[in-house]
Design a protein around this motif. Structure first.
Motif, mmCIF file in Angstrom:
data_model
loop_
_atom_site.group_PDB
_atom_site.id
_atom_site.type_symbol
_atom_site.label_atom_id
_atom_site.label_comp_id
_atom_site.label_asym_id
_atom_site.label_seq_id
_atom_site.Cartn_x
_atom_site.Cartn_y
_atom_site.Cartn_z
ATOM 1 N N LEU A 94 -13.976 -31.705 -46.561
ATOM 2 C CA LEU A 94 -14.828 -30.508 -46.594
ATOM 3 C C LEU A 94 -14.655 -29.699 -45.316
ATOM 4 C CD1 LEU A 94 -17.079 -28.578 -47.459
ATOM 5 C CD2 LEU A 94 -18.762 -30.337 -46.896
ATOM 6 N N GLU A 95 -14.670 -30.376 -44.172
ATOM 7 C CA GLU A 95 -14.590 -29.667 -42.899
ATOM 8 C C GLU A 95 -13.240 -28.939 -42.759
ATOM 9 O OE1 GLU A 95 -16.757 -28.718 -40.960
ATOM 10 O OE2 GLU A 95 -15.439 -27.892 -39.423
ATOM 11 N N LYS A 97 -11.298 -27.836 -45.183
ATOM 12 C CA LYS A 97 -11.281 -26.707 -46.109
ATOM 13 C C LYS A 97 -12.180 -25.577 -45.615
ATOM 14 C CE LYS A 97 -8.754 -28.368 -49.554
ATOM 15 N NZ LYS A 97 -8.706 -27.936 -50.938
ATOM 16 N N ARG A 98 -13.353 -25.957 -45.110
ATOM 17 C CA ARG A 98 -14.325 -24.987 -44.607
ATOM 18 C C ARG A 98 -13.730 -24.190 -43.448
ATOM 19 N NH1 ARG A 98 -19.142 -24.340 -41.998
ATOM 20 N NH2 ARG A 98 -18.251 -25.545 -40.312
ATOM 21 N N ARG A 99 -13.006 -24.909 -42.591
ATOM 22 C CA ARG A 99 -12.381 -24.263 -41.440
ATOM 23 C C ARG A 99 -11.279 -23.310 -41.907
ATOM 24 N NH1 ARG A 99 -9.383 -27.836 -39.002
ATOM 25 N NH2 ARG A 99 -10.838 -29.565 -39.292
ATOM 26 N N GLY A 102 -13.032 -20.362 -43.525
ATOM 27 C CA GLY A 102 -13.899 -19.579 -42.652
ATOM 28 C C GLY A 102 -13.178 -18.924 -41.486
ATOM 29 N N ALA A 171 -15.430 -21.907 -52.127
ATOM 30 C CA ALA A 171 -15.330 -21.576 -50.695
ATOM 31 C C ALA A 171 -16.573 -20.848 -50.170
ATOM 32 C CB ALA A 171 -14.068 -20.756 -50.436
ATOM 33 N N TRP A 174 -19.440 -23.015 -48.964
ATOM 34 C CA TRP A 174 -19.250 -23.770 -47.727
ATOM 35 C C TRP A 174 -19.805 -23.043 -46.513
ATOM 36 C CZ3 TRP A 174 -13.357 -24.395 -49.049
ATOM 37 C CH2 TRP A 174 -13.239 -25.127 -50.226
ATOM 38 N N GLU A 175 -20.076 -21.751 -46.656
ATOM 39 C CA GLU A 175 -20.643 -20.986 -45.528
ATOM 40 C C GLU A 175 -22.155 -21.183 -45.435
ATOM 41 O OE1 GLU A 175 -19.593 -16.929 -46.344
ATOM 42 O OE2 GLU A 175 -17.537 -17.547 -46.781
ATOM 43 N N TRP A 180 -24.095 -29.075 -46.098
ATOM 44 C CA TRP A 180 -23.966 -30.455 -45.616
ATOM 45 C C TRP A 180 -25.055 -31.362 -46.187
ATOM 46 C CZ3 TRP A 180 -19.553 -32.174 -44.016
ATOM 47 C CH2 TRP A 180 -18.636 -31.296 -43.418
#
Lengths: 196, 196
Positions: A94-95, A97-99, A102, A171, A174-175, A180
């Motif tokens: 997740l982190e 992909k989020r990065r 984002g 996506a 995730w913002e 979490w």
């Protein structure tokens, strides 16, 4: 124009391709743009990647491999408890992909377009990820922490059940700050379901 | 042209709107088309739905409500075992979505476009679905079958973990024969995670 004396490697071409994609977007980026950025002829690029499609697939694979390589470290840490490794692996996915989504949303959108045309590359990537998960589940069964007759099916189910937290279609979720908490609630339930 | 003598109800307008959307697609369908199909003036339609946006939201809500109503029967069957009801509810949701997407793909695509513009309506629909799930989870806790300190959070997690089997973004996956095996693997793990 950069020096052409440096050996033209596949990796250099892929780096330049990513830059060109970032600047021009997936619809307009051409092999000629890539060659120009490297100060070489487009024939030189074609010697490494026989078609534009092959070049696009290779750059997509490189982008996806960055995530897989990050996660491989968690799989390899066999001295650590499988349950912790499972949680860490899912959180790291997740982190990562989020990065990606984002920090550079345009490049992320570009790769989403490329990935839609690179079915085999994406399929291989998903297989690699579920294979990593299978290894962790197997380790959990061996340690007596997890119970399942079929670690591969279980790994696939874990991957499906956490799609909201790695599938690019989500996506935007995730913002949100609650992502979490949502993630933890799903993973807690899955881990309980796996316990011996 | 159909008879105009029949009373013009909101339901008749919504039925006609769905027909018009099916024929013209979401980009081209207008309130005038709907009025023409009913043999009334567009002013008559506006007396029921004050704007084109309001009409589109109402027809989207009607489409989504069909699923919610189908599932409500499973929630209401309180004489049945909560674990079976949970499995049945999740399977009925997948089956309802699969049918909508598979039987009339164009209308499904149309409603996907409308839903993207109807954030509040979709939000209320998702809340209604997770409220139904919460009721089943609560019943399971009361019966001593499920353990969770917070049925609402658990219901939300169940909904998220099964997104692959109801989120319209996955509609193409629902045509694959293995979807039911994938579904069963995820639901089995979730049910095990919920058990007391």
């Amino acid at each position: 124009m950069p020096p052409t004396s440096e050996t033209l490697t596949a990796e250099r071409i892929l780096e330049a391709t990513e830059d060109v994609l970032r600047r021009h977007g997936p619809a307009k980026a051409t092999v000629v743009d890539v060659a120009r950025a490297l100060g070489v002829s487009h024939g030189s690029v074609y010697r490494h990647f026989r078609t534009k499609a092959a070049l696009r697939e290779a750059v997509t694979k490189r982008w996806l491999d960055r995530t897989t390589e990050e996660l491989a470290g968690i799989v390899a840490a066999t001295d650590r408890d499988p349950q912790t490794r499972l949680r860490d692996w899912l959180a790291a996915l997740l982190e990562a992909k989020r990065r990606k989504a984002g920090d550079d949303p345009e490049l992320f959108a570009t790769y989403s377009v490329l990935a839609a045309d690179a079915g085999e590359v994406v399929g291989a990537h998903l297989t690699e990820l579920t294979d990593q998960l299978t290894e962790i589940v197997r380790a959990g069964v061996a340690a007596g922490t997890f119970t399942t007759p079929d670690p591969a099916t279980t790994a696939r189910a874990l991957f499906h059940a956490t799609g909201r937290f790695h599938d690019p279609g989500y996506a935007r979720e995730w913002e949100r700050p609650e992502v979490w908490d949502d993630f933890a609630a799903v993973v807690d339930m899955l881990v309980r379901g796996l316990r011996a």
